[in-house]
Design a protein around this motif. Structure first.
Motif, PDB file in Angstrom:
ATOM      1  N   THR A   1      47.939  32.872  49.089  1.00 56.08           N
ATOM      2  CA  THR A   1      46.538  32.421  49.045  1.00 56.08           C
ATOM      3  C   THR A   1      46.160  31.688  50.333  1.00 56.08           C
ATOM      4  OG1 THR A   1      47.328  30.427  47.888  1.00 56.08           O
ATOM      5  CG2 THR A   1      46.476  32.223  46.537  1.00 56.08           C
ATOM      6  N   GLN A   2      46.920  31.873  51.399  1.00 53.06           N
ATOM      7  CA  GLN A   2      46.832  31.026  52.586  1.00 53.06           C
ATOM      8  C   GLN A   2      45.470  31.033  53.273  1.00 53.06           C
ATOM      9  OE1 GLN A   2      50.011  33.714  53.764  1.00 53.06           O
ATOM     10  NE2 GLN A   2      49.295  33.513  55.879  1.00 53.06           N
ATOM     11  N   TYR A   3      44.759  32.162  53.231  1.00 56.45           N
ATOM     12  CA  TYR A   3      43.474  32.201  53.921  1.00 56.45           C
ATOM     13  C   TYR A   3      42.392  31.425  53.180  1.00 56.45           C
ATOM     14  CZ  TYR A   3      45.524  35.863  56.859  1.00 56.45           C
ATOM     15  OH  TYR A   3      46.329  36.574  57.726  1.00 56.45           O
ATOM     16  N   GLN A   4      42.659  31.070  51.948  1.00 63.00           N
ATOM     17  CA  GLN A   4      41.701  30.251  51.208  1.00 63.00           C
ATOM     18  C   GLN A   4      41.826  28.776  51.579  1.00 63.00           C
ATOM     19  OE1 GLN A   4      41.601  31.297  46.890  1.00 63.00           O
ATOM     20  NE2 GLN A   4      42.828  33.088  47.490  1.00 63.00           N
ATOM     21  N   TYR A   5      42.943  28.434  52.259  1.00 70.21           N
ATOM     22  CA  TYR A   5      43.193  27.056  52.685  1.00 70.21           C
ATOM     23  C   TYR A   5      43.663  27.093  54.128  1.00 70.21           C
ATOM     24  CZ  TYR A   5      42.949  26.763  47.668  1.00 70.21           C
ATOM     25  OH  TYR A   5      42.519  26.884  46.375  1.00 70.21           O
ATOM     26  N   ASP A   6      42.718  27.337  55.004  1.00 75.71           N
ATOM     27  CA  ASP A   6      42.979  27.522  56.435  1.00 75.71           C
ATOM     28  C   ASP A   6      42.096  26.550  57.205  1.00 75.71           C
ATOM     29  OD1 ASP A   6      43.524  28.387  58.974  1.00 75.71           O
ATOM     30  OD2 ASP A   6      42.548  30.339  58.759  1.00 75.71           O
TER      31      ASP A   6
ATOM     32  N   ARG B   1      43.368  41.977  52.618  1.00 81.59           N
ATOM     33  CA  ARG B   1      42.202  42.642  52.049  1.00 81.59           C
ATOM     34  C   ARG B   1      40.985  41.724  52.099  1.00 81.59           C
ATOM     35  NH1 ARG B   1      44.377  47.210  48.833  1.00 81.59           N
ATOM     36  NH2 ARG B   1      42.266  47.463  48.009  1.00 81.59           N
ATOM     37  N   PHE B   2      39.867  42.231  51.640  1.00 79.10           N
ATOM     38  CA  PHE B   2      38.603  41.516  51.659  1.00 79.10           C
ATOM     39  C   PHE B   2      38.731  40.101  51.083  1.00 79.10           C
ATOM     40  CE2 PHE B   2      34.748  40.510  49.070  1.00 79.10           C
ATOM     41  CZ  PHE B   2      33.906  40.182  50.122  1.00 79.10           C
ATOM     42  N   TYR B   3      38.160  39.156  51.775  1.00 79.42           N
ATOM     43  CA  TYR B   3      38.081  37.760  51.387  1.00 79.42           C
ATOM     44  C   TYR B   3      39.460  37.161  51.110  1.00 79.42           C
ATOM     45  CZ  TYR B   3      34.677  34.075  50.531  1.00 79.42           C
ATOM     46  OH  TYR B   3      33.888  32.962  50.661  1.00 79.42           O
ATOM     47  N   GLY B   4      40.390  37.474  52.006  1.00 80.35           N
ATOM     48  CA  GLY B   4      41.728  36.900  51.910  1.00 80.35           C
ATOM     49  C   GLY B   4      42.465  37.279  50.649  1.00 80.35           C
ATOM     50  N   GLY B   5      42.112  38.439  50.088  1.00 76.84           N
ATOM     51  CA  GLY B   5      42.742  38.891  48.849  1.00 76.84           C
ATOM     52  C   GLY B   5      41.916  38.629  47.614  1.00 76.84           C
ATOM     53  N   SER B   6      40.777  37.952  47.765  1.00 76.71           N
ATOM     54  CA  SER B   6      39.826  37.744  46.664  1.00 76.71           C
ATOM     55  C   SER B   6      40.461  37.109  45.432  1.00 76.71           C
ATOM     56  CB  SER B   6      39.164  39.084  46.270  1.00 76.71           C
ATOM     57  OG  SER B   6      38.516  39.668  47.379  1.00 76.71           O
ATOM     58  N   GLY B   7      41.496  36.301  45.653  1.00 77.77           N
ATOM     59  CA  GLY B   7      42.134  35.637  44.524  1.00 77.77           C
ATOM     60  C   GLY B   7      42.832  36.594  43.573  1.00 77.77           C
ATOM     61  N   MET B   8      43.350  37.707  44.118  1.00 78.72           N
ATOM     62  CA  MET B   8      44.003  38.724  43.286  1.00 78.72           C
ATOM     63  C   MET B   8      45.134  38.119  42.459  1.00 78.72           C
ATOM     64  SD  MET B   8      43.005  41.928  43.342  1.00 78.72           S
ATOM     65  CE  MET B   8      41.789  42.902  44.271  1.00 78.72           C
TER      66      MET B   8
ATOM     67  N   TRP C   1      37.776  36.429  40.299  1.00 77.47           N
ATOM     68  CA  TRP C   1      36.649  35.881  41.059  1.00 77.47           C
ATOM     69  C   TRP C   1      35.538  36.917  41.196  1.00 77.47           C
ATOM     70  CZ3 TRP C   1      35.604  36.897  46.569  1.00 77.47           C
ATOM     71  CH2 TRP C   1      34.577  36.106  47.091  1.00 77.47           C
ATOM     72  N   ILE C   2      35.911  38.141  41.510  1.00 78.66           N
ATOM     73  CA  ILE C   2      34.899  39.203  41.649  1.00 78.66           C
ATOM     74  C   ILE C   2      34.384  39.626  40.281  1.00 78.66           C
ATOM     75  CG2 ILE C   2      34.492  41.555  42.460  1.00 78.66           C
ATOM     76  CD1 ILE C   2      36.500  41.053  44.677  1.00 78.66           C
ATOM     77  N   MET C   3      35.260  39.700  39.305  1.00 79.54           N
ATOM     78  CA  MET C   3      34.823  40.088  37.963  1.00 79.54           C
ATOM     79  C   MET C   3      33.743  39.153  37.442  1.00 79.54           C
ATOM     80  SD  MET C   3      38.157  41.427  35.822  1.00 79.54           S
ATOM     81  CE  MET C   3      39.064  39.889  35.924  1.00 79.54           C
ATOM     82  N   ASP C   4      33.817  37.889  37.839  1.00 84.33           N
ATOM     83  CA  ASP C   4      32.880  36.889  37.319  1.00 84.33           C
ATOM     84  C   ASP C   4      31.537  36.905  38.047  1.00 84.33           C
ATOM     85  OD1 ASP C   4      32.455  34.717  35.471  1.00 84.33           O
ATOM     86  OD2 ASP C   4      32.507  33.364  37.191  1.00 84.33           O
ATOM     87  N   GLN C   5      31.454  37.664  39.118  1.00 85.74           N
ATOM     88  CA  GLN C   5      30.205  37.705  39.886  1.00 85.74           C
ATOM     89  C   GLN C   5      29.156  38.556  39.188  1.00 85.74           C
ATOM     90  OE1 GLN C   5      31.114  38.979  43.872  1.00 85.74           O
ATOM     91  NE2 GLN C   5      32.627  37.366  44.191  1.00 85.74           N
ATOM     92  N   ASP C   6      27.910  38.220  39.396  1.00 83.55           N
ATOM     93  CA  ASP C   6      26.796  39.011  38.872  1.00 83.55           C
ATOM     94  C   ASP C   6      26.854  40.405  39.497  1.00 83.55           C
ATOM     95  OD1 ASP C   6      24.402  40.207  38.197  1.00 83.55           O
ATOM     96  OD2 ASP C   6      23.155  38.480  38.711  1.00 83.55           O
TER      97      ASP C   6
ATOM     98  N   GLU D   1      29.195  45.224  48.580  1.00 87.16           N
ATOM     99  CA  GLU D   1      29.875  46.514  48.566  1.00 87.16           C
ATOM    100  C   GLU D   1      31.386  46.371  48.668  1.00 87.16           C
ATOM    101  OE1 GLU D   1      29.921  50.689  51.165  1.00 87.16           O
ATOM    102  OE2 GLU D   1      28.348  49.189  51.473  1.00 87.16           O
ATOM    103  N   LEU D   2      31.870  45.472  49.495  1.00 87.37           N
ATOM    104  CA  LEU D   2      33.307  45.299  49.646  1.00 87.37           C
ATOM    105  C   LEU D   2      33.943  44.713  48.381  1.00 87.37           C
ATOM    106  CD1 LEU D   2      33.613  43.989  53.317  1.00 87.37           C
ATOM    107  CD2 LEU D   2      33.950  46.310  52.445  1.00 87.37           C
ATOM    108  N   ALA D   3      33.211  43.800  47.748  1.00 88.92           N
ATOM    109  CA  ALA D   3      33.719  43.203  46.519  1.00 88.92           C
ATOM    110  C   ALA D   3      33.842  44.245  45.406  1.00 88.92           C
ATOM    111  CB  ALA D   3      32.835  42.050  46.077  1.00 88.92           C
ATOM    112  N   GLU D   4      32.903  45.168  45.342  1.00 87.69           N
ATOM    113  CA  GLU D   4      32.923  46.198  44.301  1.00 87.69           C
ATOM    114  C   GLU D   4      34.244  46.969  44.297  1.00 87.69           C
ATOM    115  OE1 GLU D   4      31.102  47.007  41.865  1.00 87.69           O
ATOM    116  OE2 GLU D   4      29.128  46.110  42.169  1.00 87.69           O
ATOM    117  N   ALA D   5      34.792  47.180  45.487  1.00 84.20           N
ATOM    118  CA  ALA D   5      36.018  47.969  45.604  1.00 84.20           C
ATOM    119  C   ALA D   5      37.269  47.168  45.273  1.00 84.20           C
ATOM    120  CB  ALA D   5      36.134  48.544  47.015  1.00 84.20           C
ATOM    121  N   GLU D   6      37.127  45.845  45.071  1.00 77.95           N
ATOM    122  CA  GLU D   6      38.295  44.977  44.878  1.00 77.95           C
ATOM    123  C   GLU D   6      38.384  44.375  43.481  1.00 77.95           C
ATOM    124  OE1 GLU D   6      40.565  44.219  47.718  1.00 77.95           O
ATOM    125  OE2 GLU D   6      39.542  46.092  48.147  1.00 77.95           O
ATOM    126  N   ILE D   7      37.504  44.782  42.573  1.00 77.88           N
ATOM    127  CA  ILE D   7      37.520  44.187  41.232  1.00 77.88           C
ATOM    128  C   ILE D   7      38.896  44.335  40.602  1.00 77.88           C
ATOM    129  CG2 ILE D   7      36.566  44.303  38.915  1.00 77.88           C
ATOM    130  CD1 ILE D   7      33.946  45.232  40.137  1.00 77.88           C
TER     131      ILE D   7
END
Length: 595
Positions: free
Chosen positions: A52-57, A275-282, A303-308, A314-320
């Motif tokens: 999760t390193q890119y979320q705390y950089d 990947r997109f957004y540092g892994g999107s909290g996968m 994180w992406i699943m919870d988005q409206d 577009e990038l988030a859609e591919a990472e759900i």
């Protein structure tokens, strides 16, 4: 070697606390949301959180993805039976105290929910040029032993604080998880071996930051140089380790290797920081299912699943969720067989026949002795069986038995047809059972394993009654069919086909297709009105709602291991029979022989 620090002995090395209070990033999840888990259910989930390193950089991160992941895991804890969360290291990017100060409150979401988890140091969390004898660090201040010592799962840490282990309960047993440093010293490897030795019956999951790598376009993982050292110092000779999980590299990959004991070890790399957004909290979910002998793996971004959806980019859609074969797959594991060398499943003790002769027992036959000419009726009612030989080989004694069978043996019936082959057993012409009509109800039970020999055994009989419908005064359907037959179709479907006392026609219960070569317990229960078929104490679907009472009889013998048509034996049963019991009343599953 360094001693194992227990939960009560682990020395505090910093200021981070376990189960401490304080606000979460979003403030939306509390202990009350934690949900309940079922530690005895055969299915449970291990949640894995990679780098999760890119979320705390420094000032370039965003705690929102990991916050969403932890809150989602808490919300799903009961539904998915999530028993533990394992972080694979590289919590932060630059090993800075300010970065750990950003990560700390997010992990407190799990602390407040009393959700057990482990964290290990990746190369970005500490001075990656040194092994775990490196001394103090901001990482230890936040994720040292003091953070975990109040967790019920926490077992202890190395004296340097960088390696720890947890023991959690799931699927009715305990599991040991090792959380090892980026670069364990020789002493720490010795500590890990000692931990395993002190838990000699527990299956072990190893989490470590670096072990295997994989290349783009080829998901088959391979050892890194350091990974080879981990294998040789710890994994290869520790048969209890059956699964390893690491991050560090990308893309994800996996490989299965044989250890020194000749058993499979599943080695997985999972990391999405590229990947997109540092892994999107996968989050990767390992769904263990000991009933199906499978681990189902899936990878999602809460994180992406919870988005409206209307606002999701577009990038988030591919990472759900990641649904390629590298990130969504199943691993077949026969858990009992894999763990047999260090944690064999105890054999249920044999039970004497007299304990199973319950009120109403009309006949009880156990095939736990030599394949002699007679098998005694354990009920004492005089319904002994006599062996009848057909063409070919005769039935023989076998040491195999169903694990819940009272008698620890069976007979192997080498049956076949065209011509009828093998052998069967029958009651005497004057046996009391022959005249019985069971108008008050009945329960018929058997332990069976169908032959897996590739031969055609369609419509073979396991248990039948000589005498046709015509002989019993019945004219409906095909009156040359037997009055009673318990057998199997060409598709191995279980069939209970009888002429009831109160009907002029045949009456049939159908089961599903059985698996050849696998033991099962079956039961037919009639309460005087309806017949219900059970397999392994589970009620089947195709049980008629039409009332049915009793079993017609022409006063002729019962057959075990054969069926007939027009009173002519058409084939011998092929497979193992452990024992059979007939009771003159309806039993509940809790009263079955396998209970």
């Amino acid at each position: 070697m360094p001693g194992v620090l227990s939960a009560g002995e682990a020395a505090a090395t910093g200021t981070g606390g376990s189960a401490s209070t304080g606000s979460t990033t979003s403030g939306t999840v509390s202990t009350a949301n934690a949900g309940r888990i079922d530690t005895e259910h055969a299915r449970f989930t291990l949640a894995v959180v990679p780098d999760t390193q890119y979320q705390y950089d420094e000032d370039r991160g965003d705690p929102a993805p990991l916050t969403a992941s932890f809150e989602w895991l808490i919300e799903q804890r009961s539904a998915e039976n999530i028993v533990f969360v394992a972080h694979l290291g590289d919590v932060v990017q630059n090993a800075l105290a300010m970065e750990f100060a950003q990560a700390d409150p997010v992990f407190k979401i799990l602390d407040r929910a009393r959700f057990p988890y482990s964290v290990l140091a990746g190369n970005h969390d500490i001075d990656g040029s040194k092994d775990d004898t490196r001394g103090d660090s901001p990482y230890l201040h936040t994720f040292g032993p003091q953070r975990f010592r109040r967790m019920a799962t926490y077992g202890g840490s190395t004296s340097n604080g960088y390696n720890s282990y947890h023991v959690f309960r799931a699927a009715g047993q305990q599991w040991l998880l090792l959380a090892m440093d980026w670069r364990p010293s020789d002493a720490s490897f010795a500590w890990a071996r000692d931990v395993i030795a002190k838990h000699p019956k527990l299956p072990v999951i190893l989490t470590i930051h670096e072990l295997v790598n994989a290349d783009h376009g080829n998901p088959v993982a391979y050892f890194s140089d350091h990974g080879g050292r981990v294998w040789e110092q710890l994994v290869n000779d520790s048969d209890q380790i059956f699964l390893t999980l690491n991050g560090h590299y990308w893309p994800p990959g996996r490989v299965t290797r044989k250890n020194a004991a000749g058993n499979d070890v599943h080695l997985h790399i999972t990391n999405y920081q590229d990947r997109f957004y540092g892994g999107s909290g996968m989050v990767r979910l390992y769904h263990f299912d000991l009933a199906r002998n499978t681990i189902d793996v899936e990878t999602v971004s809460p994180w992406i699943m919870d988005q409206d959806p209307a606002k999701r980019n577009e990038l988030a859609e591919a990472e759900i969720e990641l649904t390629d074969d590298t990130n969504r797959f199943s691993i077949p594991i026969d858990f009992a067989e894999r763990f047999a060398k260090f944690a064999p499943v105890p054999v249920r003790p044999a039970r004497p026949a007299k304990q199973l002769v319950i009120p109403g027992t009309a006949a009880y036959w156990r095939f736990d002795g030599p394949a002699a000419d007679q098998v005694a009726d354990q009920s004492g009612k005089g319904n002994d069986l006599t062996r009848v030989l057909l063409a070919g080989d005769a039935p023989s004694a076998s040491a195999e038995f169903h694990p819940d069978q009272p008698g620890h043996a069976s007979w192997l019936f080498p049956g076949g047809k065209n011509p009828a082959r093998g052998g069967y057993l029958k009651t005497a012409d004057d046996a009391p059972l022959n005249a019985m009509t069971f108008k008050s109800g009945y329960t018929i039970e058997a332990f069976v394993k169908l032959a897996d020999d590739g031969q055609d055994h369609s419509w073979e009989g396991l248990l039948s009654r000589l005498g046709t419908g015509r002989d019993a005064g019945k004219t409906g359907s095909d009156p040359d069919e037997p009055t009673v037959k318990l057998g199997f179709s060409g598709g191995l479907e279980l069939q209970w086909a009888v002429y009831p006392v109160d009907k002029n026609d045949t009456f049939t219960n159908w089961g599903h297709e059985m698996v050849a070569g696998r033991w099962f317990h079956l039961a037919i229960v009639n309460d005087g009105r309806h017949s219900t078929v059970y397999v392994d104490s589970s009620e089947l679907l195709r049980n008629p709602a039409t009332p049915s009472n009793g079993l017609s009889t022409a006063g002729k013998p019962w057959l075990v291991g054969a069926g007939h048509y027009a009173n002519t034996i058409d084939q011998g049963f092929a497979g193992n029979i452990g024992e059979l019991r007939i009771v003159t009343r309806a039993l509940k599953p809790s009263q079955f022989l396998n209970a």
